[in-house]
Design a protein around this motif. Structure first.
Motif, PDB file in Angstrom:
ATOM      1  N   GLU A 168      28.261 -11.071  57.785  1.00 31.36           N
ATOM      2  CA  GLU A 168      29.373 -11.333  56.892  1.00 31.36           C
ATOM      3  C   GLU A 168      30.471 -12.142  57.605  1.00 31.36           C
ATOM      4  OE1 GLU A 168      32.356  -8.746  54.227  1.00 31.36           O
ATOM      5  OE2 GLU A 168      30.266  -8.130  54.268  1.00 31.36           O
ATOM      6  N   GLN A 169      30.684 -11.828  58.857  1.00 32.57           N
ATOM      7  CA  GLN A 169      31.684 -12.538  59.639  1.00 32.57           C
ATOM      8  C   GLN A 169      31.346 -14.040  59.703  1.00 32.57           C
ATOM      9  OE1 GLN A 169      31.806 -11.596  63.822  1.00 32.57           O
ATOM     10  NE2 GLN A 169      33.998 -12.017  63.919  1.00 32.57           N
ATOM     11  N   GLY A 170      30.061 -14.334  59.904  1.00 33.01           N
ATOM     12  CA  GLY A 170      29.631 -15.725  59.971  1.00 33.01           C
ATOM     13  C   GLY A 170      29.871 -16.460  58.665  1.00 33.01           C
ATOM     14  N   ARG A 171      29.637 -15.785  57.558  1.00 34.60           N
ATOM     15  CA  ARG A 171      29.841 -16.410  56.248  1.00 34.60           C
ATOM     16  C   ARG A 171      31.306 -16.809  56.064  1.00 34.60           C
ATOM     17  NH1 ARG A 171      28.320 -12.478  52.337  1.00 34.60           N
ATOM     18  NH2 ARG A 171      30.472 -12.203  51.749  1.00 34.60           N
ATOM     19  N   TYR A 172      32.206 -15.936  56.444  1.00 36.48           N
ATOM     20  CA  TYR A 172      33.640 -16.240  56.346  1.00 36.48           C
ATOM     21  C   TYR A 172      34.045 -17.305  57.365  1.00 36.48           C
ATOM     22  CZ  TYR A 172      34.057 -12.296  53.192  1.00 36.48           C
ATOM     23  OH  TYR A 172      33.910 -11.453  52.127  1.00 36.48           O
ATOM     24  N   ALA A 173      33.415 -17.281  58.496  1.00 34.74           N
ATOM     25  CA  ALA A 173      33.747 -18.252  59.545  1.00 34.74           C
ATOM     26  C   ALA A 173      33.544 -19.677  59.042  1.00 34.74           C
ATOM     27  CB  ALA A 173      32.900 -18.000  60.794  1.00 34.74           C
ATOM     28  N   TYR A 174      32.458 -19.922  58.322  1.00 32.49           N
ATOM     29  CA  TYR A 174      32.195 -21.263  57.799  1.00 32.49           C
ATOM     30  C   TYR A 174      33.268 -21.690  56.792  1.00 32.49           C
ATOM     31  CZ  TYR A 174      27.749 -21.751  60.137  1.00 32.49           C
ATOM     32  OH  TYR A 174      26.779 -21.890  61.094  1.00 32.49           O
ATOM     33  N   ARG A 175      33.848 -20.726  56.092  1.00 35.17           N
ATOM     34  CA  ARG A 175      34.869 -21.064  55.098  1.00 35.17           C
ATOM     35  C   ARG A 175      36.193 -21.496  55.730  1.00 35.17           C
ATOM     36  NH1 ARG A 175      34.059 -16.467  50.450  1.00 35.17           N
ATOM     37  NH2 ARG A 175      32.040 -17.213  49.765  1.00 35.17           N
ATOM     38  N   VAL A 176      36.496 -20.966  56.904  1.00 30.79           N
ATOM     39  CA  VAL A 176      37.787 -21.292  57.531  1.00 30.79           C
ATOM     40  C   VAL A 176      37.656 -22.293  58.679  1.00 30.79           C
ATOM     41  CG1 VAL A 176      38.760 -19.059  56.905  1.00 30.79           C
ATOM     42  CG2 VAL A 176      37.734 -19.346  59.157  1.00 30.79           C
ATOM     43  N   ALA A 177      36.450 -22.605  59.081  1.00 35.26           N
ATOM     44  CA  ALA A 177      36.230 -23.424  60.284  1.00 35.26           C
ATOM     45  C   ALA A 177      36.916 -24.786  60.225  1.00 35.26           C
ATOM     46  CB  ALA A 177      34.730 -23.598  60.518  1.00 35.26           C
ATOM     47  N   ASP A 178      36.789 -25.504  59.128  1.00 32.04           N
ATOM     48  CA  ASP A 178      37.368 -26.849  59.056  1.00 32.04           C
ATOM     49  C   ASP A 178      38.893 -26.820  59.132  1.00 32.04           C
ATOM     50  OD1 ASP A 178      34.836 -27.865  58.900  1.00 32.04           O
ATOM     51  OD2 ASP A 178      34.899 -28.239  56.736  1.00 32.04           O
ATOM     52  N   ALA A 179      39.505 -25.871  58.428  1.00 34.46           N
ATOM     53  CA  ALA A 179      40.970 -25.770  58.461  1.00 34.46           C
ATOM     54  C   ALA A 179      41.449 -25.369  59.852  1.00 34.46           C
ATOM     55  CB  ALA A 179      41.448 -24.766  57.421  1.00 34.46           C
ATOM     56  N   TYR A 180      40.761 -24.429  60.461  1.00 39.47           N
ATOM     57  CA  TYR A 180      41.121 -23.985  61.808  1.00 39.47           C
ATOM     58  C   TYR A 180      40.980 -25.144  62.793  1.00 39.47           C
ATOM     59  CZ  TYR A 180      41.272 -20.430  65.609  1.00 39.47           C
ATOM     60  OH  TYR A 180      41.590 -19.663  66.699  1.00 39.47           O
ATOM     61  N   LEU A 181      39.904 -25.887  62.687  1.00 42.98           N
ATOM     62  CA  LEU A 181      39.662 -27.038  63.557  1.00 42.98           C
ATOM     63  C   LEU A 181      40.760 -28.090  63.401  1.00 42.98           C
ATOM     64  CD1 LEU A 181      37.628 -28.391  65.542  1.00 42.98           C
ATOM     65  CD2 LEU A 181      36.612 -29.465  63.534  1.00 42.98           C
ATOM     66  N   ALA A 182      41.179 -28.339  62.171  1.00 39.20           N
ATOM     67  CA  ALA A 182      42.212 -29.343  61.921  1.00 39.20           C
ATOM     68  C   ALA A 182      43.559 -28.936  62.529  1.00 39.20           C
ATOM     69  CB  ALA A 182      42.367 -29.577  60.421  1.00 39.20           C
ATOM     70  N   GLN A 183      43.826 -27.634  62.574  1.00 37.49           N
ATOM     71  CA  GLN A 183      45.117 -27.163  63.073  1.00 37.49           C
ATOM     72  C   GLN A 183      45.136 -26.939  64.582  1.00 37.49           C
ATOM     73  OE1 GLN A 183      46.383 -23.774  60.728  1.00 37.49           O
ATOM     74  NE2 GLN A 183      45.606 -24.753  58.882  1.00 37.49           N
ATOM     75  N   LYS A 184      44.073 -26.361  65.108  1.00 38.09           N
ATOM     76  CA  LYS A 184      44.025 -26.016  66.537  1.00 38.09           C
ATOM     77  C   LYS A 184      42.613 -26.256  67.071  1.00 38.09           C
ATOM     78  CE  LYS A 184      47.506 -22.429  65.964  1.00 38.09           C
ATOM     79  NZ  LYS A 184      47.821 -21.019  66.165  1.00 38.09           N
ATOM     80  N   PRO A 185      42.274 -27.518  67.356  1.00 40.77           N
ATOM     81  CA  PRO A 185      40.899 -27.861  67.726  1.00 40.77           C
ATOM     82  C   PRO A 185      40.323 -27.073  68.904  1.00 40.77           C
ATOM     83  CG  PRO A 185      42.204 -29.839  67.414  1.00 40.77           C
ATOM     84  CD  PRO A 185      43.140 -28.684  67.324  1.00 40.77           C
ATOM     85  N   SER A 186      41.013 -27.015  70.014  1.00 45.76           N
ATOM     86  CA  SER A 186      40.472 -26.324  71.198  1.00 45.76           C
ATOM     87  C   SER A 186      40.261 -24.849  70.932  1.00 45.76           C
ATOM     88  CB  SER A 186      41.401 -26.497  72.402  1.00 45.76           C
ATOM     89  OG  SER A 186      41.459 -27.842  72.762  1.00 45.76           O
TER      90      SER A 186
END
Length: 179
Positions: free
Chosen positions: A1-19
């Protein structure tokens, strides 16, 4: 379940704090290929291709490095197919390069058929061109079988048998007689 949610937030998180986002993706990774991390690098390649190309180099496993390079080069191929090929040529010949070439060809197949064919004809290494033609033929035939069929006469002679096979099988999926 954690992985499923991770894909939903990954792009936004990457855009804000890449490293921070990439470190987080590595922590969540459950497989040696690090699919979430690789996908995030593919997203990064859309706005910072040079940095996205550097990050996979020190990856801990060959599978992780290959998965990431495939995603990065496929993303780059969407806007700069020749840059993707230049980077691909730097990889050693073998199964990993072939897999990544297939991923790049699938990405190029989403461009216009003419742009895809131009990309193919710009490959100067005949062995690589043949391999790219096979991958592109399969990918393009799955996306637009009519366009793939119309391009047949413009495909390098050595790759035509596999291109014909790809087109015929794609037609057969929708119309057995035509296939």
């Amino acid at each position: 379940e954690q992985g499923r949610y991770a894909y939903r937030v990954a792009d936004a998180y990457l855009a804000q704090k890449p490293s921070e986002a990439l470190t987080w993706a590595l922590r969540l990774a459950g497989s040696p290929r690090r699919i979430l991390w690789s996908g995030m690098l593919g997203q990064m390649a859309k706005y910072d291709p040079h940095q996205a190309l550097q990050i996979p180099q020190p990856a801990e496993s060959p599978a992780q490095r290959a998965q990431a390079m495939g995603k990065v080069l496929a993303a780059i191929a969407q806007t700069n197919p020749s840059m993707a090929m230049d980077q691909l040529r730097k990889l050693p010949r073998g199964e990993v390069r072939s897999e990544i070439l297939g991923e790049v060809a699938s990405s190029v197949a989403t461009l216009t058929p003419t742009a895809a064919l131009d990309w193919l004809n710009d490959i100067d290494d005949k062995a690589m061109q043949h391999e790219a033609a096979q991958s592109l033929g399969w990918a393009l035939a799955r996306r637009n079988v009519e366009a793939a069929a119309e391009l047949l006469d413009r495909i390098p002679k050595e790759a035509r048998p596999s291109w014909i096979r790809a087109v015929a099988l794609a037609y057969a999926e929708v119309d057995f007689e035509k296939g």
